[in-house]
Design an enzyme around this catalytic site. Sequence first.
Site, PDB file in Angstrom:
ATOM      1  N   ASP A  12       0.894  -1.178   0.000  1.00 47.35           N
ATOM      2  CA  ASP A  12       0.000   0.000   0.000  1.00 47.35           C
ATOM      3  C   ASP A  12       0.930   1.226   0.000  1.00 47.35           C
ATOM      4  OD1 ASP A  12       0.869  -0.552   2.654  1.00 47.35           O
ATOM      5  OD2 ASP A  12      -0.800   0.587   3.508  1.00 47.35           O
ATOM      6  N   ASP A  17       6.884   1.265   2.484  1.00 47.02           N
ATOM      7  CA  ASP A  17       6.653   0.321   1.369  1.00 47.02           C
ATOM      8  C   ASP A  17       7.602   0.647   0.221  1.00 47.02           C
ATOM      9  OD1 ASP A  17       3.981   1.169   2.707  1.00 47.02           O
ATOM     10  OD2 ASP A  17       3.483  -0.794   1.887  1.00 47.02           O
ATOM     11  N   VAL A 125       2.686  -6.220   2.864  1.00 46.97           N
ATOM     12  CA  VAL A 125       3.030  -5.192   3.853  1.00 46.97           C
ATOM     13  C   VAL A 125       1.984  -4.081   3.954  1.00 46.97           C
ATOM     14  CG1 VAL A 125       5.518  -5.666   3.733  1.00 46.97           C
ATOM     15  CG2 VAL A 125       4.506  -3.961   2.189  1.00 46.97           C
ATOM     16  N   HIS A 239       9.104   0.044   9.048  1.00 48.64           N
ATOM     17  CA  HIS A 239       8.395  -1.214   9.331  1.00 48.64           C
ATOM     18  C   HIS A 239       8.508  -2.220   8.177  1.00 48.64           C
ATOM     19  CE1 HIS A 239       6.536   0.642  12.849  1.00 48.64           C
ATOM     20  NE2 HIS A 239       6.261   1.693  12.086  1.00 48.64           N
ATOM     21  N   ASP A 240       8.096  -1.803   6.966  1.00 50.38           N
ATOM     22  CA  ASP A 240       8.016  -2.764   5.856  1.00 50.38           C
ATOM     23  C   ASP A 240       9.400  -3.230   5.405  1.00 50.38           C
ATOM     24  OD1 ASP A 240       5.332  -2.352   6.050  1.00 50.38           O
ATOM     25  OD2 ASP A 240       5.176  -1.066   4.286  1.00 50.38           O
TER      26      ASP A 240
HETATM   27  C1  BDR Z   1       2.391  -0.301   8.740  1.00 49.25           C
HETATM   28  O1  BDR Z   1       1.399   0.687   8.503  1.00 49.25           O
HETATM   29  C2  BDR Z   1       1.746   1.456   7.381  1.00 49.25           C
HETATM   30  O2  BDR Z   1       1.550   2.818   7.633  1.00 49.25           O
HETATM   31  C3  BDR Z   1       3.173   1.127   7.026  1.00 49.25           C
HETATM   32  O3  BDR Z   1       3.352   1.179   5.632  1.00 49.25           O
HETATM   33  C4  BDR Z   1       3.353  -0.258   7.579  1.00 49.25           C
HETATM   34  O4  BDR Z   1       2.994  -1.246   6.620  1.00 49.25           O
HETATM   35  C5  BDR Z   1       3.008  -0.039  10.085  1.00 49.25           C
HETATM   36  O5  BDR Z   1       2.039  -0.134  11.089  1.00 49.25           O
HETATM   37 CA    CA Z   2       2.718  -0.679   4.277  1.00 43.70          CA
END
Ligand code: BDR
Ligand code: CA
Length: 321
Positions: A12, A17, A125, A239-240
């Site tokens: 997304d 990402d 993700v 995160h991703d």
């Molecule tokens: C996730 O939420 C999104 O905003 C980021 O892309 C990640 O996949 C982190 O909580």
């Molecule tokens: Ca994401």
Amino acid sequence: MTMGRKILLDVDTGNDDAILLAMMLAAEDIDVVGITTVAGNSTLTNTTQNTLSVLELLDRTDVPVAKGAERPFVRDHCGAEWVHGENGLRGDLPGPTPSPVDQTAMEFICEQVATHGTDLTIAAVGPLTNIALAIANRLTLPDEIDELYLMGGAAHTHGNTTPVAEFNFWGDPEAASRVMQDGFPRMVGLDVTNQATVLPEFVDKLEDAAPPLTTVAQWFDYPDELMKVEYGTTVPAIHDGVVGADIIGNVLEYESYYVEVDTTDGPSRGAVICDVLEIMETEVNVVSEDRNHLSPTGYVAESIDIDHFREIISETIFSYN
Ligand code: BDR
Ligand code: CA
């Protein structure tokens, strides 16, 4: 282009990402067979456009992109533009971009599974709508592929969207529930991704580099107010990118657990119930000598090698220099 482990990415496209895409497209021995998009950080139109712009920027328009779900299974779409920027992705993005393929994400995923089977790994993700739809359409999918990785959930820590829920699981809890129950995934949640920052010097070096890295630098520079509260820094968690680093270089340690995702409305929507003590049984409330524990539903990432994570990010991202 390298030929190697075959990966399908479901995204997304927001900032982290986009970093994952850049990492995977640069990694040696990784062959990105395609990308599917889903509504999440922003609308499906924006996340698809952002994905295509990233491919244009990185000169990888050979990779097919298939558009997926416009909203979660049951809930309304709710974006995170306040984190990722007005269109869901920061930076000066190029145009015009290529177009998505005619297939839907679900059709594309199922086709890739049929084509590559156990050679294929799927990394999702965003909200898990596309993956849950693909599994609903092809029940054998989890057994047919090599691995299913996902970024989402918070098993042993608090959430980032509500006190108990992470954004991707909160966004489409019904899809997260099906994927966690049926997909035997590797869940890469906030338990490890909250620690996954890069050093300010790394971002400074990117800013001083040549295009396309000046744009990439802006993806590392989104405000993360929750990090400020928790760690006293606004350096965002990537995160991703953690999923990418683990596929490329095994930076995570996992444990297997029985896991459920809360699909009720109210304050626990999207929460992960992780049976750490193996106290859930097949017959609820029956306490017997011969206890019949529920079997693990997948793996949960428990710890991360941060130095190795940073090395992999640096190697893959600076390969565009
Ligand atoms: C996730 O939420 C999104 O905003 C980021 O892309 C990640 O996949 C982190 O909580
Ligand atoms: Ca994401």
